[in-house]
Motif scaffolding. Structure first.
Motif, PDB file in Angstrom:
ATOM      1  N   GLY A 129       0.812  -1.216   0.000  1.00 31.17           N
ATOM      2  CA  GLY A 129       0.000   0.000   0.000  1.00 31.17           C
ATOM      3  C   GLY A 129       0.845   1.264   0.000  1.00 31.17           C
ATOM      4  O   GLY A 129       0.350   2.349   0.306  1.00 31.17           O
ATOM      5  N   GLY A 130       2.131   1.140  -0.340  1.00 33.22           N
ATOM      6  CA  GLY A 130       2.994   2.319  -0.373  1.00 33.22           C
ATOM      7  C   GLY A 130       3.732   2.541   0.936  1.00 33.22           C
ATOM      8  O   GLY A 130       4.572   3.432   1.034  1.00 33.22           O
ATOM      9  N   LYS A 131       3.429   1.705   1.924  1.00 30.96           N
ATOM     10  CA  LYS A 131       4.063   1.915   3.234  1.00 30.96           C
ATOM     11  C   LYS A 131       5.537   1.540   3.205  1.00 30.96           C
ATOM     12  O   LYS A 131       6.352   2.165   3.865  1.00 30.96           O
ATOM     13  CB  LYS A 131       3.356   1.075   4.301  1.00 30.96           C
ATOM     14  CG  LYS A 131       1.932   1.531   4.559  1.00 30.96           C
ATOM     15  CD  LYS A 131       1.267   0.574   5.541  1.00 30.96           C
ATOM     16  CE  LYS A 131      -0.221   0.654   5.481  1.00 30.96           C
ATOM     17  NZ  LYS A 131      -0.862  -0.464   6.191  1.00 30.96           N
ATOM     18  N   THR A 132       5.893   0.485   2.454  1.00 31.84           N
ATOM     19  CA  THR A 132       7.301   0.081   2.435  1.00 31.84           C
ATOM     20  C   THR A 132       8.040   0.590   1.194  1.00 31.84           C
ATOM     21  O   THR A 132       9.200   0.966   1.288  1.00 31.84           O
ATOM     22  CB  THR A 132       7.442  -1.449   2.510  1.00 31.84           C
ATOM     23  OG1 THR A 132       6.671  -2.016   1.449  1.00 31.84           O
ATOM     24  CG2 THR A 132       6.922  -1.984   3.834  1.00 31.84           C
ATOM     25  N   VAL A 133       7.357   0.596   0.040  1.00 31.37           N
ATOM     26  CA  VAL A 133       8.024   1.082  -1.183  1.00 31.37           C
ATOM     27  C   VAL A 133       7.088   1.980  -1.992  1.00 31.37           C
ATOM     28  O   VAL A 133       5.924   1.636  -2.217  1.00 31.37           O
ATOM     29  CB  VAL A 133       8.435  -0.091  -2.114  1.00 31.37           C
ATOM     30  CG1 VAL A 133       9.093   0.449  -3.390  1.00 31.37           C
ATOM     31  CG2 VAL A 133       9.351  -1.079  -1.406  1.00 31.37           C
ATOM     32  N   ILE A 134       7.624   3.135  -2.388  1.00 27.55           N
ATOM     33  CA  ILE A 134       6.967   3.957  -3.416  1.00 27.55           C
ATOM     34  C   ILE A 134       8.064   4.318  -4.404  1.00 27.55           C
ATOM     35  O   ILE A 134       9.107   4.858  -4.001  1.00 27.55           O
ATOM     36  CB  ILE A 134       6.399   5.274  -2.835  1.00 27.55           C
ATOM     37  CG1 ILE A 134       5.289   5.012  -1.828  1.00 27.55           C
ATOM     38  CG2 ILE A 134       5.899   6.184  -3.963  1.00 27.55           C
ATOM     39  CD1 ILE A 134       4.830   6.270  -1.106  1.00 27.55           C
ATOM     40  N   ARG A 135       7.879   3.966  -5.663  1.00 27.84           N
ATOM     41  CA  ARG A 135       8.900   4.317  -6.645  1.00 27.84           C
ATOM     42  C   ARG A 135       8.216   4.986  -7.830  1.00 27.84           C
ATOM     43  O   ARG A 135       7.257   4.443  -8.393  1.00 27.84           O
ATOM     44  CB  ARG A 135       9.657   3.080  -7.084  1.00 27.84           C
ATOM     45  CG  ARG A 135      10.917   3.409  -7.861  1.00 27.84           C
ATOM     46  CD  ARG A 135      11.866   2.224  -7.933  1.00 27.84           C
ATOM     47  NE  ARG A 135      11.173   1.025  -8.384  1.00 27.84           N
ATOM     48  CZ  ARG A 135      11.102  -0.108  -7.697  1.00 27.84           C
ATOM     49  NH1 ARG A 135      11.692  -0.232  -6.526  1.00 27.84           N
ATOM     50  NH2 ARG A 135      10.443  -1.134  -8.174  1.00 27.84           N
ATOM     51  N   VAL A 136       8.691   6.178  -8.181  1.00 29.74           N
ATOM     52  CA  VAL A 136       8.115   6.886  -9.319  1.00 29.74           C
ATOM     53  C   VAL A 136       9.236   7.179 -10.305  1.00 29.74           C
ATOM     54  O   VAL A 136      10.220   7.837  -9.959  1.00 29.74           O
ATOM     55  CB  VAL A 136       7.427   8.205  -8.872  1.00 29.74           C
ATOM     56  CG1 VAL A 136       6.908   8.969 -10.075  1.00 29.74           C
ATOM     57  CG2 VAL A 136       6.298   7.907  -7.899  1.00 29.74           C
ATOM     58  N   ARG A 137       9.072   6.649 -11.506  1.00 33.44           N
ATOM     59  CA  ARG A 137      10.119   6.829 -12.503  1.00 33.44           C
ATOM     60  C   ARG A 137       9.549   7.640 -13.660  1.00 33.44           C
ATOM     61  O   ARG A 137       8.425   7.388 -14.105  1.00 33.44           O
ATOM     62  CB  ARG A 137      10.557   5.454 -12.996  1.00 33.44           C
ATOM     63  CG  ARG A 137      11.679   5.537 -13.985  1.00 33.44           C
ATOM     64  CD  ARG A 137      11.996   4.170 -14.565  1.00 33.44           C
ATOM     65  NE  ARG A 137      13.080   4.358 -15.537  1.00 33.44           N
ATOM     66  CZ  ARG A 137      14.262   3.787 -15.434  1.00 33.44           C
ATOM     67  NH1 ARG A 137      14.522   2.976 -14.437  1.00 33.44           N
ATOM     68  NH2 ARG A 137      15.193   4.018 -16.335  1.00 33.44           N
ATOM     69  N   ASP A 138      10.310   8.620 -14.133  1.00 29.48           N
ATOM     70  CA  ASP A 138       9.822   9.409 -15.265  1.00 29.48           C
ATOM     71  C   ASP A 138      10.918   9.599 -16.294  1.00 29.48           C
ATOM     72  O   ASP A 138      12.093   9.322 -16.034  1.00 29.48           O
ATOM     73  CB  ASP A 138       9.291  10.770 -14.782  1.00 29.48           C
ATOM     74  CG  ASP A 138      10.374  11.695 -14.251  1.00 29.48           C
ATOM     75  OD1 ASP A 138      11.313  12.020 -15.021  1.00 29.48           O
ATOM     76  OD2 ASP A 138      10.296  12.115 -13.081  1.00 29.48           O
ATOM     77  N   ASP A 139      10.537  10.053 -17.482  1.00 29.45           N
ATOM     78  CA  ASP A 139      11.527  10.342 -18.525  1.00 29.45           C
ATOM     79  C   ASP A 139      11.565  11.841 -18.799  1.00 29.45           C
ATOM     80  O   ASP A 139      11.722  12.280 -19.926  1.00 29.45           O
ATOM     81  CB  ASP A 139      11.191   9.545 -19.800  1.00 29.45           C
ATOM     82  CG  ASP A 139       9.801   9.865 -20.323  1.00 29.45           C
ATOM     83  OD1 ASP A 139       9.084  10.675 -19.672  1.00 29.45           O
ATOM     84  OD2 ASP A 139       9.411   9.328 -21.376  1.00 29.45           O
ATOM     85  N   GLY A 140      11.388  12.595 -17.725  1.00 31.20           N
ATOM     86  CA  GLY A 140      11.362  14.056 -17.860  1.00 31.20           C
ATOM     87  C   GLY A 140      12.745  14.675 -17.933  1.00 31.20           C
ATOM     88  O   GLY A 140      13.732  13.990 -18.245  1.00 31.20           O
ATOM     89  N   CYS A 141      12.820  15.966 -17.595  1.00 35.54           N
ATOM     90  CA  CYS A 141      14.043  16.734 -17.845  1.00 35.54           C
ATOM     91  C   CYS A 141      15.212  16.367 -16.937  1.00 35.54           C
ATOM     92  O   CYS A 141      16.364  16.698 -17.229  1.00 35.54           O
ATOM     93  CB  CYS A 141      13.745  18.226 -17.717  1.00 35.54           C
ATOM     94  SG  CYS A 141      13.262  18.690 -16.054  1.00 35.54           S
TER      95      CYS A 141
END
Ligand code: ADP
Ligand code: MG
Length: 601
Positions: free
Chosen positions: A61-73
């Motif tokens: 539920g996001g308590k142990t891992v939150i990962r956000v990957r983007d191809d932005g600047c």
């Protein structure tokens, strides 16, 4: 006398400035309440960075891992440490807090999240190498080189492990996961040009929960395609388009047909200048727009984009930025209510595709499937018998055409198909004609003395006769009120109704009620005499009628003006003048009801 304990007022320690880490942790309480709010901040950052693809992974539920990957600047290494400092942002031009065009601007999210988790940020900006910076509960390291594609990955482990008090308030993994899903869908709805994925990586697995490819094409089509992705394929068929403008405020999007509703407000996606909001004013306006066509426990589906000059709206009300404040709330509300009502009126009696499809599907599942389906489609109702004995359907057989006084209705002669009830005629190639003129079709049967079953050229329509009639009476009352006041009918003998302590409150509104066709006057303490009732109601029980109206007035509270409640009062009255369920209707009566429904807004 001062009630404050003097011991508390005496400072026992000198005043010190909070450390940056503590200050961040306190601020974190506002910016990141739960995993979903961290996800929101990180995805917004990725959008602000111009990402075309954003991938979110969470565990537990996001308590142990939150990962956000983007191809932005990306972020160059020299800016990495600064990005983790409070009130550091690349997004405000000067000190302009008015023309805010990006999601971020407060420079609070990264330091807040980093202060309550094991945090790492890996990034590569164009023309540079990739670097990674780590922070543990606010103590930041120095960037180290690492491999990473263009763009940024933020990795947040063990959110709130440093603030156990907050950790206790987390809900179940499931609930948190749902909240994360909601955040991602809302931002995905706002940014159709960007591709999104959401995956659950709990226990080493990798389960994709949501995927939306970047949509291209013109704004309207792309937005609708994205909405279908998020709310299901049915969205396109069961919504009407909204496009309106008033002065410098624009409203664009879709709302669901009144027959395609939800039990909660979860399918309401509202945006102000591209920012997802949950604003009371907007939600209230949406509700008001549907108030005449939806019961109170149903919620419309809506995807609405409001645009206005930044100066007319303040998004800086709360750190989470989901509340907004309009300079002219009445104006905004008016635009929303009128645009939606207009669009719904234009949609007329378009039935919902899901209901008709499901209903036909249900019939085709009966044991004699193919035959009975064909029979259903091609035969008039009286030749259809439920296949199974235990199916308790009381089919009120329609009288054969020659025994039925259809001629009086005026439909039979002009449209022969309406009366194709003779069993010896083969109506196989005889669809219901006049679909244009009669979208609700021809009445074929009455079920449980409550529902009218009508056949259209390619579907069936089920009408709750009581609800339908009530609605017609309501519309008649409204039309009369708007023209010259509701037509009254005097009672031969006034009815005395005992309202007890509510009596004075009701009598205060004597004049307003008179305009609605309800003539009352005082009759001793606690009692009211009913002299006139609205004529369209026929023969209602005046006791119950007045009692209901009194309830509605008492609901108003002490200060309210009746004006706001008039529709509610008319609707209560309409209920008393309606065909109750449980009454058997003739074919002519049923058809007359359908035709009147079509003719009524
Ligand atoms: P804000 O978004 O309000 O500016 P944040 O604390 O969320 O504040 O981010 C601080 C800064 O870090 C941003 O202004 C931006 O320059 C940079 N940043 C954060 N996330 C990203 C990202 N995914 N890609 C590029 N830059 C980022
Ligand atoms: Mg931000």
């Amino acid at each position: 006398m001062n009630a404050i304990d003097p011991k508390i007022m005496t400072p026992t320690q000198e005043i010190v400035r909070l450390s940056e880490a503590t200050a961040n942790r306190i601020a974190a309480g506002e910016v990141v309440e739960r995993p979903a709010s961290a996800v929101k901040e990180l995805v917004e950052n990725a959008i602000d960075a111009g990402a075309r693809q954003i991938d979110v992974s969470i565990a537990d539920g996001g308590k142990t891992v939150i990962r956000v990957r983007d191809d932005g600047c990306g972020i160059p290494p020299e800016d990495m440490a600064l990005a983790l400092e409070r009130h550091a942002t690349s997004k405000l031009v000067g000190d302009d807090l008015v023309n805010i065009s990006q999601y971020g601007f407060r420079g609070e999210a990264l330091p807040a999240i980093a202060s309550v988790s094991r945090f790492s940020m890996t990034s590569r900006a164009a023309g540079g190498d990739a670097w990674q910076i780590k922070a543990d509960c606010g103590s930041t390291g120095t960037p180290r080189p690492i491999a990473h594609a263009l763009g940024t990955t933020i990795d947040v482990r063990d959110l709130f492990h440093a603030t156990p008090a907050r950790l206790k308030f987390m809900r179940s993994d499931r609930a948190e996961l749902q909240a994360v899903g909601d955040v991602v869908r809302r931002l995905a709805m706002a940014r159709h040009q960007t591709g999104f994925t959401l995956a659950d990586v709990s226990d080493g697995q990798d389960r994709t929960l949501f995927r939306a490819e970047a949509e291209t094409g013109d704004l309207f089509d792309a937005r609708r395609a994205r909405a279908c992705r998020i709310l299901g394929r049915d969205f396109a068929e069961n919504t009407v388009r909204i496009a309106a403008e008033r002065d410098d405020i624009g409203l664009e999007g879709h709302v669901g047909l009144p027959t395609w509703t939800r039990g909660t407000a979860a399918a309401q996606y509202l945006f102000v200048n591209g920012r997802p909001v949950r604003d009371k004013l907007l939600i209230g306006a949406l509700r008001a727009a549907f108030s005449d066509v939806l019961s109170r426990d149903r919620h419309p589906v809506a995807v609405l984009f409001l645009t206005c000059p930044p100066a007319r709206v303040d998004v800086n009300v709360h750190p989470a930025k989901s509340d907004v404040r309009f300079r002219d709330p009445g104006h905004v509300r008016g635009l929303i209510v009128s645009a939606i009502r207009h669009a719904l009126a234009g949609a007329g009696h378009r039935p919902t595709s899901t209901i008709t499809t499901a209903a036909l599907g249900a019939f085709s599942q009966s044991p004699q499937s193919p035959e009975s389906k064909r029979a259903w489609q091609s035969q008039p109702m009286h030749s259809y018998r439920p296949a199974r004995r235990d199916v308790d359907i009381a089919v009120a057989l329609q009288e054969p055409a020659d025994a039925d006084p259809f001629g009086q209705g005026g439909f039979a002669d002009s449209t022969p198909g309406w009366t194709s009830a003779r069993a010896d005629e083969s109506p196989a190639t005889d669809p219901v004609p006049g679909e244009e003129a009669h979208p609700l079709g021809a009445a074929r049967a009455q079920l449980h003395e409550t529902y009218i079953v009508a056949q259209t050229s390619d579907g069936i329509v089920l009408v709750d006769q009581h609800a339908a009639h009530e609605r017609l009476v309501y519309e008649r009352l409204k039309a009369q009120r708007d023209r010259h006041g509701v037509v009254r009918q005097s009672l031969l003998i006034p009815e005395i109704v005992d309202l007890g302590t509510d009596a004075p409150r009701v009598l205060e509104h004597t004049d307003a009620l008179a305009a609605l066709g309800l003539g009352i006057e005082p009759f001793g303490p606690g009692a009211v005499a009913v002299r006139d009732i609205p004529a369209v109601l026929g023969n209602p029980d005046p006791q119950r009628l007045l009692r209901d109206v009194a309830d509605e007035i008492v609901d108003l509270g002490t200060s309210g003006a009746l004006g706001e409640r008039i529709d509610a009062i008319l609707s209560r009255m309409a209920c008393h003048g309606s065909v109750r369920s449980g009454r058997r209707l003739s074919g002519a009566e049923m058809d007359a009801l359908l035709r009147e429904m079509e003719a009524t807004p």
